[in-house]
Design a protein around this motif. Structure first.
Motif, PDB file in Angstrom:
ATOM      1  N   UNK A 264      -2.227   8.476   0.200  1.00  0.00           N
ATOM      2  CA  UNK A 264      -1.702   8.905  -1.089  1.00  0.00           C
ATOM      3  C   UNK A 264      -2.869   9.217  -2.005  1.00  0.00           C
ATOM      4  N   UNK A 265      -2.933  10.451  -2.482  1.00  0.00           N
ATOM      5  CA  UNK A 265      -4.026  10.909  -3.337  1.00  0.00           C
ATOM      6  C   UNK A 265      -3.508  10.956  -4.773  1.00  0.00           C
ATOM      7  N   UNK A 266      -3.918   9.985  -5.572  1.00  0.00           N
ATOM      8  CA  UNK A 266      -3.290   9.750  -6.872  1.00  0.00           C
ATOM      9  C   UNK A 266      -3.809  10.646  -7.986  1.00  0.00           C
ATOM     10  N   UNK A 267      -4.845  11.432  -7.729  1.00  0.00           N
ATOM     11  CA  UNK A 267      -5.432  12.229  -8.804  1.00  0.00           C
ATOM     12  C   UNK A 267      -4.845  13.609  -9.008  1.00  0.00           C
TER      13      UNK A 267
ATOM     14  N   UNK B 298       0.839  -1.201   0.000  1.00  0.00           N
ATOM     15  CA  UNK B 298       0.000   0.000   0.000  1.00  0.00           C
ATOM     16  C   UNK B 298       0.868   1.243   0.000  1.00  0.00           C
ATOM     17  N   UNK B 299       0.460   2.236  -0.795  1.00  0.00           N
ATOM     18  CA  UNK B 299       1.197   3.496  -0.892  1.00  0.00           C
ATOM     19  C   UNK B 299       0.671   4.516   0.113  1.00  0.00           C
ATOM     20  N   UNK B 300       1.593   5.296   0.652  1.00  0.00           N
ATOM     21  CA  UNK B 300       1.262   6.365   1.585  1.00  0.00           C
ATOM     22  C   UNK B 300       2.061   7.608   1.211  1.00  0.00           C
ATOM     23  N   UNK B 301       1.607   8.734   1.694  1.00  0.00           N
ATOM     24  CA  UNK B 301       2.321   9.990   1.529  1.00  0.00           C
ATOM     25  C   UNK B 301       2.933  10.357   2.880  1.00  0.00           C
ATOM     26  N   UNK B 302       4.245  10.481   2.927  1.00  0.00           N
ATOM     27  CA  UNK B 302       4.949  10.774   4.176  1.00  0.00           C
ATOM     28  C   UNK B 302       5.555  12.174   4.105  1.00  0.00           C
ATOM     29  N   UNK B 303       5.179  12.998   5.060  1.00  0.00           N
ATOM     30  CA  UNK B 303       5.730  14.352   5.159  1.00  0.00           C
ATOM     31  C   UNK B 303       6.766  14.340   6.275  1.00  0.00           C
ATOM     32  N   UNK B 304       8.032  14.539   5.903  1.00  0.00           N
ATOM     33  CA  UNK B 304       9.119  14.533   6.880  1.00  0.00           C
ATOM     34  C   UNK B 304       9.619  15.968   7.052  1.00  0.00           C
ATOM     35  N   UNK B 305       9.395  16.510   8.221  1.00  0.00           N
ATOM     36  CA  UNK B 305       9.773  17.901   8.479  1.00  0.00           C
ATOM     37  C   UNK B 305      11.295  18.040   8.570  1.00  0.00           C
ATOM     38  N   UNK B 306      11.792  19.171   8.118  1.00  0.00           N
ATOM     39  CA  UNK B 306      13.200  19.474   8.309  1.00  0.00           C
ATOM     40  C   UNK B 306      13.455  19.675   9.806  1.00  0.00           C
ATOM     41  N   UNK B 307      14.696  19.452  10.275  1.00  0.00           N
ATOM     42  CA  UNK B 307      14.975  19.441  11.718  1.00  0.00           C
ATOM     43  C   UNK B 307      14.485  20.642  12.507  1.00  0.00           C
TER      44      UNK B 307
END
Length: 217
Positions: A91-94, A39-48
């Motif tokens: 994950x929003x593919x559109x 399964x695909x996900x969208x991961x937001x990784x903040x800068x330090x």
């Protein structure tokens, strides 16, 4: 920066493999497409030096509305020995609303407008003022562009119970910001309510229908 194929993220004991970088130009975070168990996900990784707003994410977590991006998890992880905040989302593919062209199709435009307004109403019912309503922050869950979803709560703020106005930072996207975002600025802060979001939605819809800014000469 995070490169696909080189990084796996361990989020609360679960391993997610990086597929590709979706965005490296965000001012506060990098967006990565990751996969776990197919399964695909969208991961937001903040800068330090940047961190999520716990009250906003907690509200989005509890909202669980079809027209608002699903938040699966948030917390802290370690990348190359450095602790960083993260958000794990659907994950929003559109793609985004900014990529859609109506070509005079008023039926489709009306459907989009109703869904966009419903998403705002859902957020406001939980006390969330989005503050950054614009085409790029509405996404489509499907490639057929029938399911509109609101996302990106990076500069959102929470209304306090019993208060009609909320004092908040002046952070905004100028082309879509309501006049209140410029009035009576005190120490870089303004007083607003949920109406700023509907103003921005109005400008957003005009922009989409006209194919350009409504203020353009």
């Amino acid at each position: 920066l995070i490169s696909a194929g080189e990084v796996s993220f361990i989020l609360k004991g679960k391993k997610y493999k990086a597929v590709k970088s979706i965005s490296e130009s965000s001012g506060e975070a990098q967006i990565v497409l990751v996969k776990r168990s197919g399964k695909l996900y969208c991961l937001k990784v903040y800068y330090p030096n940047f961190h999520f707003k716990d009250d906003i994410l907690n509200a989005v977590w509890n909202l669980k509305a079809d027209m608002v991006m699903t938040l699966y998890d948030y917390g802290h992880t370690t990348v190359n020995g450095v602790e960083r905040d993260y958000e794990l989302m659907e994950y929003l593919e559109g793609g985004t609303l900014s990529q859609l062209h109506f070509d005079g199709d008023f039926g489709q435009f009306r459907m989009i407008a109703l869904q966009a307004a419903a998403a705002l109403q859902a957020c406001h019912s939980f006390g969330i003022i989005h503050k950054d309503i614009k085409p790029a922050n509405y996404f489509f869950r499907d490639k057929e562009h029938t399911q509109l979803v609101l996302g990106d709560f990076g500069i959102s703020t929470m209304m306090k119970e019993g208060e009609e106005l909320m004092r908040t930072s002046q952070a905004r996207t100028p082309a879509f910001a309501a006049p209140e975002m410029y009035d009576d600025v005190i120490d870089g802060e303004v007083e607003i309510d949920t109406r700023v979001d509907f103003y921005s939605l109005g400008i957003t819809l005009m922009y989409l229908w006209l194919g350009k800014s409504p203020f353009a000469k």
